[in-house]
Write a protein that holds these residues in place. Structure first.
Motif, PDB file in Angstrom:
ATOM      1  N   GLN A  42       0.823  -1.210   0.000  1.00  0.00           N
ATOM      2  CA  GLN A  42       0.000   0.000   0.000  1.00  0.00           C
ATOM      3  C   GLN A  42       0.860   1.264   0.000  1.00  0.00           C
ATOM      4  OE1 GLN A  42      -2.720   0.226   3.278  1.00  0.00           O
ATOM      5  NE2 GLN A  42      -3.584   2.201   2.646  1.00  0.00           N
ATOM      6  N   GLU A  43       1.966   1.237   0.743  1.00  0.00           N
ATOM      7  CA  GLU A  43       2.853   2.397   0.764  1.00  0.00           C
ATOM      8  C   GLU A  43       3.517   2.601  -0.597  1.00  0.00           C
ATOM      9  OE1 GLU A  43       5.273   1.230   3.982  1.00  0.00           O
ATOM     10  OE2 GLU A  43       3.814   1.787   5.510  1.00  0.00           O
ATOM     11  N   THR A  86       0.903   4.178  -2.735  1.00  0.00           N
ATOM     12  CA  THR A  86       0.701   5.579  -2.354  1.00  0.00           C
ATOM     13  C   THR A  86       1.720   6.476  -3.018  1.00  0.00           C
ATOM     14  OG1 THR A  86      -0.255   4.967  -0.209  1.00  0.00           O
ATOM     15  CG2 THR A  86       0.683   7.180  -0.417  1.00  0.00           C
ATOM     16  N   ARG A  87       2.990   6.083  -2.997  1.00  0.00           N
ATOM     17  CA  ARG A  87       4.038   6.898  -3.608  1.00  0.00           C
ATOM     18  C   ARG A  87       3.942   6.899  -5.138  1.00  0.00           C
ATOM     19  NH1 ARG A  87       5.493   5.986   1.315  1.00  0.00           N
ATOM     20  NH2 ARG A  87       7.077   7.269   2.361  1.00  0.00           N
ATOM     21  N   VAL A  94       1.476   9.481  -5.995  1.00  0.00           N
ATOM     22  CA  VAL A  94       2.040  10.837  -5.880  1.00  0.00           C
ATOM     23  C   VAL A  94       2.791  11.208  -7.154  1.00  0.00           C
ATOM     24  CG1 VAL A  94       3.709  12.259  -4.642  1.00  0.00           C
ATOM     25  CG2 VAL A  94       2.174  10.747  -3.364  1.00  0.00           C
ATOM     26  N   LYS A 123       7.959   3.965   5.812  1.00  0.00           N
ATOM     27  CA  LYS A 123       6.695   4.698   5.790  1.00  0.00           C
ATOM     28  C   LYS A 123       6.892   6.204   5.888  1.00  0.00           C
ATOM     29  CE  LYS A 123       2.159   4.842   8.022  1.00  0.00           C
ATOM     30  NZ  LYS A 123       1.306   4.259   9.087  1.00  0.00           N
ATOM     31  N   ASP A 158       2.338  16.213  -0.205  1.00  0.00           N
ATOM     32  CA  ASP A 158       1.204  15.795  -1.029  1.00  0.00           C
ATOM     33  C   ASP A 158      -0.082  15.865  -0.208  1.00  0.00           C
ATOM     34  OD1 ASP A 158       0.209  14.414  -3.568  1.00  0.00           O
ATOM     35  OD2 ASP A 158      -0.479  13.034  -2.004  1.00  0.00           O
ATOM     36  N   ASP A 209      -3.081  14.491  -0.627  1.00  0.00           N
ATOM     37  CA  ASP A 209      -3.868  13.275  -0.430  1.00  0.00           C
ATOM     38  C   ASP A 209      -3.199  12.271   0.505  1.00  0.00           C
ATOM     39  OD1 ASP A 209      -5.757  14.303  -2.085  1.00  0.00           O
ATOM     40  OD2 ASP A 209      -5.211  13.104  -3.838  1.00  0.00           O
ATOM     41  N   SER A 210      -1.881  12.155   0.430  1.00  0.00           N
ATOM     42  CA  SER A 210      -1.186  11.101   1.169  1.00  0.00           C
ATOM     43  C   SER A 210      -0.362  11.600   2.350  1.00  0.00           C
ATOM     44  CB  SER A 210      -0.255  10.337   0.222  1.00  0.00           C
ATOM     45  OG  SER A 210       0.760  11.208  -0.281  1.00  0.00           O
ATOM     46  N   VAL A 257       2.695  12.562   2.040  1.00  0.00           N
ATOM     47  CA  VAL A 257       4.092  12.243   1.746  1.00  0.00           C
ATOM     48  C   VAL A 257       4.845  13.528   1.408  1.00  0.00           C
ATOM     49  CG1 VAL A 257       5.633  11.019   0.169  1.00  0.00           C
ATOM     50  CG2 VAL A 257       3.544   9.918   0.953  1.00  0.00           C
TER      51      VAL A 257
END
Length: 304
Positions: free
Chosen positions: A42-43, A46-47, A50, A96, A165, A167-168, A170
Motif C-alpha cells: 500500500q505504501e 501511495t508513492r 504521488v 513509511k 502531497d 492526499d497522502s 508524503v
C-alpha cells in the motif's frame, strides 16, 4: 516488540556475554525490526500515485505542452517533461516516513515561448520553472495547504521544490536533471540485491541515526548516501568480505580501466583535447549518469 527488545537488553546487561542463546534471540529481534521497517504494498502504491499526480500537473501546464511532431519520441505526447525517481524509493530502501525524491528531465517553454533543454538552462531559468511548478501544485491542490509547512522553492546548490502531497501526506522533493542521484540510487539497489545483509544493516543503522538526529543534512549531519557508503565499506572490510570492491560490480579486475564514476569525465576530457566536435555533440550536456553501466553491473552480480 519494544518489550521484547528491552528484555533482551536487560538480560545482556546482566550476563555481559554473548552466548549462543543470546546471539540467536538478538538476531531474531533484529530481523523483526527490519521486517517492520520494510514498506507495505500500500505504501508503494501511495508513492506511485504521488508521482502520477505530479506528472499530471506538469502535463496540464502550458509550459510543458509540446508542439506536435517537433521533439521526437523521447517524451510523451502530452508533456515535454518526464518525472524520474531517485533516493530511497528508487533503491527500495524507503520506509513509511521517508521523503519522496523526484527529478524532472526534458524541455520547458519559458515566458517568452522559447523551448529550453533543462540540462542546459541557466540557474535563473531553472528557478523560474520551479516557482511555476510550485504555483501549479498549489492551484491544483496537489500540495497540501499547510501554513506551517507550505510548498517552497529552496535556492540551494541543488534547487528544489519541497511540498507535502495533499492526499497522502508524503513529503516530496523535486529537483531538475539530478542524473547523479538517479544513478547512485539504482546502483544502491544493485548492491542490495547482491546480498540481503546490506539491506538489513542499512535499515538498522539508518533507524539508529534518525532516532539520534544524525540523519539530516540540513542540520549538518549525515545524509543517507553517506550512511550507504559506510555500510558498504563495513561489509567490504569484514573477514571474509561480504561485498566485493565496487569496481567488480562493473568490471573484472583490469587495473588499467578507469573507475565507473570517473569514466564520463575522462571521456569528456579526451574529446575536448582531441577536438572531436561530432562526438562532443553526442555527449550529454551533464555528465555523471553512466546508466549503461548498470547493465554491466547486473551481469557482474550474476557471476558471484
Amino acid at each position: 516488540m519494544e518489550n521484547e527488545c528491552e528484555i533482551a537488553v536487560s538480560g545482556f546487561r546482566q550476563q555481559r556475554t554473548w552466548d549462543a542463546v543470546s546471539v540467536t534471540y538478538t538476531d531474531y529481534l533484529l530481523n523483526r525490526v527490519v521486517q517492520a521497517l520494510r514498506p507495505s504494498t500500500q505504501e508503494w502504491q501511495t508513492r506511485t500515485a504521488v508521482i502520477e499526480r505530479l506528472q499530471s500537473v506538469l502535463a496540464g501546464m502550458p509550459d510543458f505542452q509540446p508542439v506536435p511532431g517537433r521533439y521526437g519520441s523521447n517524451y510523451s505526447e502530452d508533456c515535454l517533461a518526464r518525472v524520474d525517481v531517485f533516493g530511497s524509493f528508487c533503491s527500495s530502501l524507503y520506509h513509511k516516513g521517508s521523503d519522496l525524491d523526484l527529478t524532472i528531465t526534458g524541455r520547458w517553454r519559458d515566458r517568452h515561448g522559447h523551448v529550453l533543454d533543462m540540462a542546459t538552462m541557466s540557474s535563473a531559468d531553472t528557478a523560474d520553472m520551479l516557482h511555476r511548478i510550485r504555483r501549479a501544485l498549489i492551484s491544483r491542490r496537489v500540495a497540501a495547504a499547510d501554513p506551517l509547512n507550505p510548498a517552497t522553492v529552496i535556492n540551494a546548490r541543488v534547487p528544489l521544490v519541497m511540498y507535502t502531497d495533499a492526499d497522502s501526506g508524503v513529503a516530496v522533493d523535486i529537483s531538475v536533471c539530478n542524473h547523479g542521484g538517479v544513478f547512485k540510487s539504482r546502483f544502491t539497489r544493485e548492491v542490495m540485491q547482491f546480498d540481503d545483509r546490506f539491506e538489513a544493516l542499512y535499515r538498522m543503522i539508518k533507524l539508529w541515526a534518525e532516532l539520534r538526529n544524525l540523519n539530516d543534512p540540513k542540520t549538518g549531519t549525515l545524509n543517507s548516501w553517506s550512511i550507504t557508503q559506510m555500510v558498504i565499506f563495513h561489509l567490504q572490510s569484514c573477514k571474509p568480505a561480504i561485498l566485493p570492491p565496487l569496481r567488480l560490480f562493473f568490471y573484472n579486475e583490469p587495473t588499467y580501466s578507469p573507475r565507473p564514476l570517473e569514466q564520463p569525465q575522462q571521456q569528456q576530457q579526451a574529446r575536448s583535447s582531441n577536438g572531436r566536435s561530432r562526438q562532443q555533440q553526442q555527449q550529454p550536456s551533464r555528465s555523471g549518469a553512466p546508466y549503461e553501466l548498470l547493465e554491466v553491473c547486473g551481469r557482474q552480480r550474476q557471476r558471484y
